[in-house]
Scaffold this motif. Structure first.
Motif, PDB file in Angstrom:
ATOM      1  N   VAL A 113     -11.320  40.128  -7.379  1.00 48.89           N
ATOM      2  CA  VAL A 113     -10.699  39.483  -6.218  1.00 48.89           C
ATOM      3  C   VAL A 113      -9.876  40.540  -5.499  1.00 48.89           C
ATOM      4  CG1 VAL A 113      -9.305  37.546  -5.402  1.00 48.89           C
ATOM      5  CG2 VAL A 113     -10.595  37.342  -7.542  1.00 48.89           C
ATOM      6  N   GLU A 114     -10.390  41.032  -4.382  1.00 51.86           N
ATOM      7  CA  GLU A 114      -9.806  42.167  -3.665  1.00 51.86           C
ATOM      8  C   GLU A 114     -10.234  42.092  -2.206  1.00 51.86           C
ATOM      9  OE1 GLU A 114      -8.170  45.078  -2.109  1.00 51.86           O
ATOM     10  OE2 GLU A 114      -7.856  45.228  -4.281  1.00 51.86           O
ATOM     11  N   ASP A 115      -9.262  42.168  -1.279  1.00 53.29           N
ATOM     12  CA  ASP A 115      -9.585  41.995   0.138  1.00 53.29           C
ATOM     13  C   ASP A 115     -10.160  43.254   0.769  1.00 53.29           C
ATOM     14  OD1 ASP A 115      -6.850  43.034  -0.140  1.00 53.29           O
ATOM     15  OD2 ASP A 115      -6.795  42.932   2.044  1.00 53.29           O
ATOM     16  N   ASP A 116      -9.881  44.430   0.228  1.00 50.68           N
ATOM     17  CA  ASP A 116     -10.401  45.660   0.801  1.00 50.68           C
ATOM     18  C   ASP A 116     -11.811  45.913   0.266  1.00 50.68           C
ATOM     19  OD1 ASP A 116     -10.806  48.812   0.473  1.00 50.68           O
ATOM     20  OD2 ASP A 116      -9.541  48.430   2.222  1.00 50.68           O
ATOM     21  N   PRO A 117     -12.832  45.978   1.145  1.00 50.96           N
ATOM     22  CA  PRO A 117     -14.210  46.085   0.651  1.00 50.96           C
ATOM     23  C   PRO A 117     -14.486  47.370  -0.115  1.00 50.96           C
ATOM     24  CG  PRO A 117     -14.134  46.311   3.055  1.00 50.96           C
ATOM     25  CD  PRO A 117     -12.787  45.857   2.619  1.00 50.96           C
ATOM     26  N   ALA A 174     -12.268  49.122  -1.915  1.00 46.89           N
ATOM     27  CA  ALA A 174     -11.636  48.963  -3.227  1.00 46.89           C
ATOM     28  C   ALA A 174     -12.426  47.989  -4.088  1.00 46.89           C
ATOM     29  CB  ALA A 174     -10.194  48.488  -3.058  1.00 46.89           C
ATOM     30  N   ALA A 175     -12.894  46.886  -3.497  1.00 45.70           N
ATOM     31  CA  ALA A 175     -13.658  45.894  -4.263  1.00 45.70           C
ATOM     32  C   ALA A 175     -14.916  46.517  -4.856  1.00 45.70           C
ATOM     33  CB  ALA A 175     -14.009  44.708  -3.370  1.00 45.70           C
ATOM     34  N   ASP A 176     -15.635  47.296  -4.045  1.00 47.43           N
ATOM     35  CA  ASP A 176     -16.849  47.952  -4.549  1.00 47.43           C
ATOM     36  C   ASP A 176     -16.507  48.920  -5.679  1.00 47.43           C
ATOM     37  OD1 ASP A 176     -18.422  46.587  -2.761  1.00 47.43           O
ATOM     38  OD2 ASP A 176     -18.525  48.214  -1.300  1.00 47.43           O
ATOM     39  N   ALA A 177     -15.391  49.644  -5.523  1.00 50.24           N
ATOM     40  CA  ALA A 177     -14.979  50.588  -6.566  1.00 50.24           C
ATOM     41  C   ALA A 177     -14.653  49.855  -7.861  1.00 50.24           C
ATOM     42  CB  ALA A 177     -13.770  51.400  -6.096  1.00 50.24           C
ATOM     43  N   HIS A 178     -13.953  48.714  -7.748  1.00 45.93           N
ATOM     44  CA  HIS A 178     -13.576  47.970  -8.939  1.00 45.93           C
ATOM     45  C   HIS A 178     -14.806  47.373  -9.631  1.00 45.93           C
ATOM     46  CE1 HIS A 178      -9.350  47.345  -7.009  1.00 45.93           C
ATOM     47  NE2 HIS A 178      -9.591  48.598  -7.371  1.00 45.93           N
ATOM     48  N   VAL A 179     -15.764  46.900  -8.847  1.00 44.92           N
ATOM     49  CA  VAL A 179     -17.015  46.398  -9.426  1.00 44.92           C
ATOM     50  C   VAL A 179     -17.732  47.523 -10.172  1.00 44.92           C
ATOM     51  CG1 VAL A 179     -19.336  45.572  -8.861  1.00 44.92           C
ATOM     52  CG2 VAL A 179     -17.348  44.494  -7.809  1.00 44.92           C
ATOM     53  N   ALA A 196     -19.502  42.530 -13.948  1.00 48.78           N
ATOM     54  CA  ALA A 196     -18.900  41.933 -12.749  1.00 48.78           C
ATOM     55  C   ALA A 196     -19.861  40.882 -12.208  1.00 48.78           C
ATOM     56  CB  ALA A 196     -18.634  43.008 -11.699  1.00 48.78           C
ATOM     57  N   VAL A 197     -19.397  39.635 -12.154  1.00 54.12           N
ATOM     58  CA  VAL A 197     -20.272  38.540 -11.730  1.00 54.12           C
ATOM     59  C   VAL A 197     -20.099  38.210 -10.253  1.00 54.12           C
ATOM     60  CG1 VAL A 197     -20.396  37.529 -14.032  1.00 54.12           C
ATOM     61  CG2 VAL A 197     -18.582  36.810 -12.468  1.00 54.12           C
ATOM     62  N   GLY A 198     -19.190  38.903  -9.577  1.00 53.86           N
ATOM     63  CA  GLY A 198     -19.021  38.640  -8.159  1.00 53.86           C
ATOM     64  C   GLY A 198     -17.760  39.263  -7.608  1.00 53.86           C
ATOM     65  N   LYS A 199     -17.637  39.169  -6.269  1.00 53.55           N
ATOM     66  CA  LYS A 199     -16.459  39.645  -5.556  1.00 53.55           C
ATOM     67  C   LYS A 199     -15.952  38.526  -4.667  1.00 53.55           C
ATOM     68  CE  LYS A 199     -18.735  42.945  -3.568  1.00 53.55           C
ATOM     69  NZ  LYS A 199     -19.085  44.081  -2.709  1.00 53.55           N
ATOM     70  N   LEU A 251     -10.037  40.172 -12.107  1.00 50.17           N
ATOM     71  CA  LEU A 251      -9.381  41.419 -11.742  1.00 50.17           C
ATOM     72  C   LEU A 251      -8.787  41.145 -10.361  1.00 50.17           C
ATOM     73  CD1 LEU A 251      -8.838  44.287 -12.690  1.00 50.17           C
ATOM     74  CD2 LEU A 251     -10.924  45.009 -11.528  1.00 50.17           C
ATOM     75  N   LEU A 252      -7.509  40.784 -10.339  1.00 50.46           N
ATOM     76  CA  LEU A 252      -6.911  40.095  -9.198  1.00 50.46           C
ATOM     77  C   LEU A 252      -5.891  40.944  -8.452  1.00 50.46           C
ATOM     78  CD1 LEU A 252      -6.394  37.447  -7.589  1.00 50.46           C
ATOM     79  CD2 LEU A 252      -4.782  36.797  -9.393  1.00 50.46           C
ATOM     80  N   ASP A 253      -6.213  41.256  -7.211  1.00 49.97           N
ATOM     81  CA  ASP A 253      -5.241  41.888  -6.319  1.00 49.97           C
ATOM     82  C   ASP A 253      -4.194  40.835  -5.963  1.00 49.97           C
ATOM     83  OD1 ASP A 253      -3.852  43.293  -4.419  1.00 49.97           O
ATOM     84  OD2 ASP A 253      -5.530  43.574  -3.042  1.00 49.97           O
ATOM     85  N   LEU A 254      -2.934  41.172  -6.085  1.00 50.95           N
ATOM     86  CA  LEU A 254      -1.886  40.185  -5.807  1.00 50.95           C
ATOM     87  C   LEU A 254      -1.628  39.988  -4.331  1.00 50.95           C
ATOM     88  CD1 LEU A 254       0.778  40.792  -8.607  1.00 50.95           C
ATOM     89  CD2 LEU A 254      -1.220  39.286  -8.589  1.00 50.95           C
TER      90      LEU A 254
END
Length: 237
Positions: A16-20, A22-27, A38-41, A61-64
């Motif tokens: 769960v991350e609003d920056d695309p 960063a989200a791709d990196a975390h996945v 990783a089952v999704g974003k 994996l949660l961005d606050l």
């Protein structure tokens, strides 16, 4: 408390991350750790809630800092709705009151931005060991041991002569210098000697948080310019 020797089912992670970027990196990071998938974003809290209705998830994996809701408020809402996924919070916030609040909402780990793959891998491996603990504890010691695996080891001691407060100032100055800094430039910005500045800069290079290159065009030996190396998301939020 018995532990499984092998978990046939991977731990399912929703990023769960609003920056695309960063989200791709975390996945990508999650996919590189054995035993996790990783089952999704999700970009917002609303998207996260919809994803949880569709897909079983073990760990968020949660961005606050989300566009529509604070991460802890999202965690509170999910708990009230009967979702029991654990949470690893990803944030730059260092407010310990937030940390305490998160404990009651299923936040099992905090990862401060910017972070490297090695940092997240350590947290995920520790979580996997905690997640695999099943059965009944034989006593207090075994309960304590199960909880202790979630705690990260103490950070390594700084080299002799370096201090954490000065390192934080050095890091802040280097991170905000778009064109990088020389040892002399850092010394002036932070208020330390040039020799001391070079020691801190070389420490950051060895830690993988800074890179250096020679600056040519001047008489004599080229001067070294140091630049901050961001994490895979490219951000320090």
């Amino acid at each position: 408390m018995s532990r499984t020797t092998a978990d046939p089912e991977p731990i399912r992670v929703l990023v769960v991350e609003d920056d695309p970027v960063a989200a791709d990196a975390h996945v990508m990071y999650v996919g590189r750790v054995p035993g996790f998938v990783a089952v999704g974003k999700a970009r917002t809290g609303a998207e996260a809630r919809r994803a949880l209705e569709r897909t079983p998830v073990d760990l968020l994996l949660l961005d606050l800092h989300l566009p529509d809701v604070h991460g802890l408020q999202l965690a509170r809402t999910l708990r009230a709705a009967g979702h029991h996924a654990d949470v690893i919070a990803v944030t730059s916030a260092r407010d310990l009151a937030v940390v305490r609040e998160g404990v009651s909402l299923g936040v099992v780990q905090y990862v401060l931005k910017p972070f490297t793959f090695a940092t997240l891998r350590d947290r995920l491996v520790r979580y996997a060991e905690f997640h695999a603990a099943v059965g009944e504890a034989s006593g207090q010691e075994e309960v304590d041991r199960a909880l202790a695996v979630l705690r990260a080891p103490a950070p390594p001691a700084l080299p002799k002569g370096l201090s954490a407060p000065t390192l934080e100032r050095v890091t802040g100055a280097l991170r905000t210098a778009e064109d990088g800094l020389t040892a002399a430039g850092l010394a002036e910005a932070v208020g330390i000697s040039r020799i001391t500045a070079r020691r801190y800069l070389e420490h950051l290079v060895q830690a993988g948080r800074a890179a250096r290159r020679p600056l040519y065009g001047q008489v004599g030996r080229p001067e070294l310019v140091y630049r901050w190396v961001p994490d895979a998301s490219g951000r320090s939020r």
